[in-house]
Scaffold this motif. Structure first.
Motif, PDB file in Angstrom:
ATOM      1  N   THR A  49     -73.246  29.298  49.028  1.00 35.39           N
ATOM      2  CA  THR A  49     -73.999  28.048  49.032  1.00 35.39           C
ATOM      3  C   THR A  49     -73.319  27.038  49.941  1.00 35.39           C
ATOM      4  O   THR A  49     -72.163  27.203  50.334  1.00 35.39           O
TER       5      THR A  49
ATOM      6  N   LEU B 128     -84.709  33.689  47.369  1.00 35.18           N
ATOM      7  CA  LEU B 128     -84.571  32.548  48.264  1.00 35.18           C
ATOM      8  C   LEU B 128     -85.595  32.639  49.386  1.00 35.18           C
ATOM      9  O   LEU B 128     -85.645  33.644  50.097  1.00 35.18           O
TER      10      LEU B 128
ATOM     11  N   ASP C 175     -85.028  24.889  55.345  1.00 35.78           N
ATOM     12  CA  ASP C 175     -84.454  24.043  54.292  1.00 35.78           C
ATOM     13  C   ASP C 175     -83.504  24.824  53.395  1.00 35.78           C
ATOM     14  O   ASP C 175     -82.649  24.247  52.741  1.00 35.78           O
ATOM     15  N   CYS C 176     -83.649  26.133  53.347  1.00 42.90           N
ATOM     16  CA  CYS C 176     -82.883  26.959  52.427  1.00 42.90           C
ATOM     17  C   CYS C 176     -81.803  27.791  53.146  1.00 42.90           C
ATOM     18  O   CYS C 176     -80.678  27.871  52.681  1.00 42.90           O
ATOM     19  N   ILE C 177     -82.126  28.404  54.263  1.00 38.99           N
ATOM     20  CA  ILE C 177     -81.180  29.250  54.999  1.00 38.99           C
ATOM     21  C   ILE C 177     -80.542  28.396  56.089  1.00 38.99           C
ATOM     22  O   ILE C 177     -81.185  28.050  57.082  1.00 38.99           O
TER      23      ILE C 177
ATOM     24  N   VAL D 182     -76.430  29.199  52.467  1.00 44.99           N
ATOM     25  CA  VAL D 182     -77.743  28.763  51.991  1.00 44.99           C
ATOM     26  C   VAL D 182     -77.642  27.454  51.219  1.00 44.99           C
ATOM     27  O   VAL D 182     -76.583  27.100  50.704  1.00 44.99           O
ATOM     28  N   HIS D 183     -78.754  26.760  51.157  1.00 44.55           N
ATOM     29  CA  HIS D 183     -78.905  25.611  50.267  1.00 44.55           C
ATOM     30  C   HIS D 183     -79.883  26.055  49.187  1.00 44.55           C
ATOM     31  O   HIS D 183     -81.018  26.423  49.492  1.00 44.55           O
ATOM     32  N   VAL D 184     -79.424  26.062  47.938  1.00 41.90           N
ATOM     33  CA  VAL D 184     -80.275  26.504  46.838  1.00 41.90           C
ATOM     34  C   VAL D 184     -81.161  25.334  46.421  1.00 41.90           C
ATOM     35  O   VAL D 184     -80.669  24.310  45.954  1.00 41.90           O
ATOM     36  N   LEU D 185     -82.454  25.499  46.636  1.00 42.82           N
ATOM     37  CA  LEU D 185     -83.404  24.450  46.287  1.00 42.82           C
ATOM     38  C   LEU D 185     -83.433  24.257  44.774  1.00 42.82           C
ATOM     39  O   LEU D 185     -83.215  25.201  44.005  1.00 42.82           O
TER      40      LEU D 185
ATOM     41  N   LEU E 178     -84.353  26.899  41.609  1.00 45.40           N
ATOM     42  CA  LEU E 178     -84.284  28.329  41.937  1.00 45.40           C
ATOM     43  C   LEU E 178     -83.324  29.098  41.047  1.00 45.40           C
ATOM     44  O   LEU E 178     -83.508  30.295  40.832  1.00 45.40           O
TER      45      LEU E 178
END
Length: 170
Positions: A109, A142, A147-149, A161-164, A167
């Motif tokens: 993350t 994911l 916005d996520c990767i 990654v950014h975990v929305l 999730l």
């Protein structure tokens, strides 16, 4: 890094003259028009097959191989995969990767926490979805969106990654 990349799976024969129906596993079926050869996965080995013609029917590719001229020559190829070498593969654009190269990446993350290992990729149409197996063997899905990767480094075998929000709620 995988040197052979799957481009399709032979589903059945087509007619009696040695043609086969191939379900494409590549995003661009037109790539088959440019191929001169493919490799058939037979057990743990690859058999090179030269392509003599390609046509399209619905969502399938109809391929005729050189020297295989009747149904009996190709009947045994049902359910076998077709591959190309990395050199014959379509070149990826900036930010694009072959699925075979992504599977097995360590996923971390943006806060530095290890999330797990990328196990598979679902191709949904709108965007791909990465299946990450966490240490507790649970999976998190994911979306493969900007916005996520955040970053993919094949050299470091890592994906950031950014975990929305929501999730990881189980």
């Amino acid at each position: 890094m995988e040197q052979m990349l799957r481009v399709g799976v032979i589903t059945s024969t087509h007619g009696i003259r040695g043609e086969v129906k191939v379900f494409p596993t590549t995003d661009d079926v037109n790539r088959f028009k440019k191929l001169k050869k493919v490799f058939l996965e037979v057990g743990k080995e690859y058999k090179e097959l030269k392509i003599s013609s390609v046509k399209f029917f619905k969502n399938m590719v109809i391929i005729k191989f050189e020297g295989l001229n009747n149904i009996n020559d190709v009947e045994r190829f049902r359910q076998l995969s077709l591959y190309v070498t990395r050199e014959d593969a379509v070149k990826c654009e900036e930010g694009e990767y072959f699925i075979a190269d992504l599977i097995g990446l360590q996923v971390v993350t943006d806060t530095g926490e290890t999330l797990g290992i990328l196990k598979d990729v679902l191709q949904t149409g709108a965007n791909d979805v990465y299946i990450v197996e966490m240490e507790n063997k649970k999976e998190v899905l994911l979306p493969a969106i900007k916005d996520c990767i955040l970053n993919v480094s094949l050299e470091e075998n890592k994906m950031e990654v950014h975990v929305l929000e929501g999730l990881l709620d189980l």
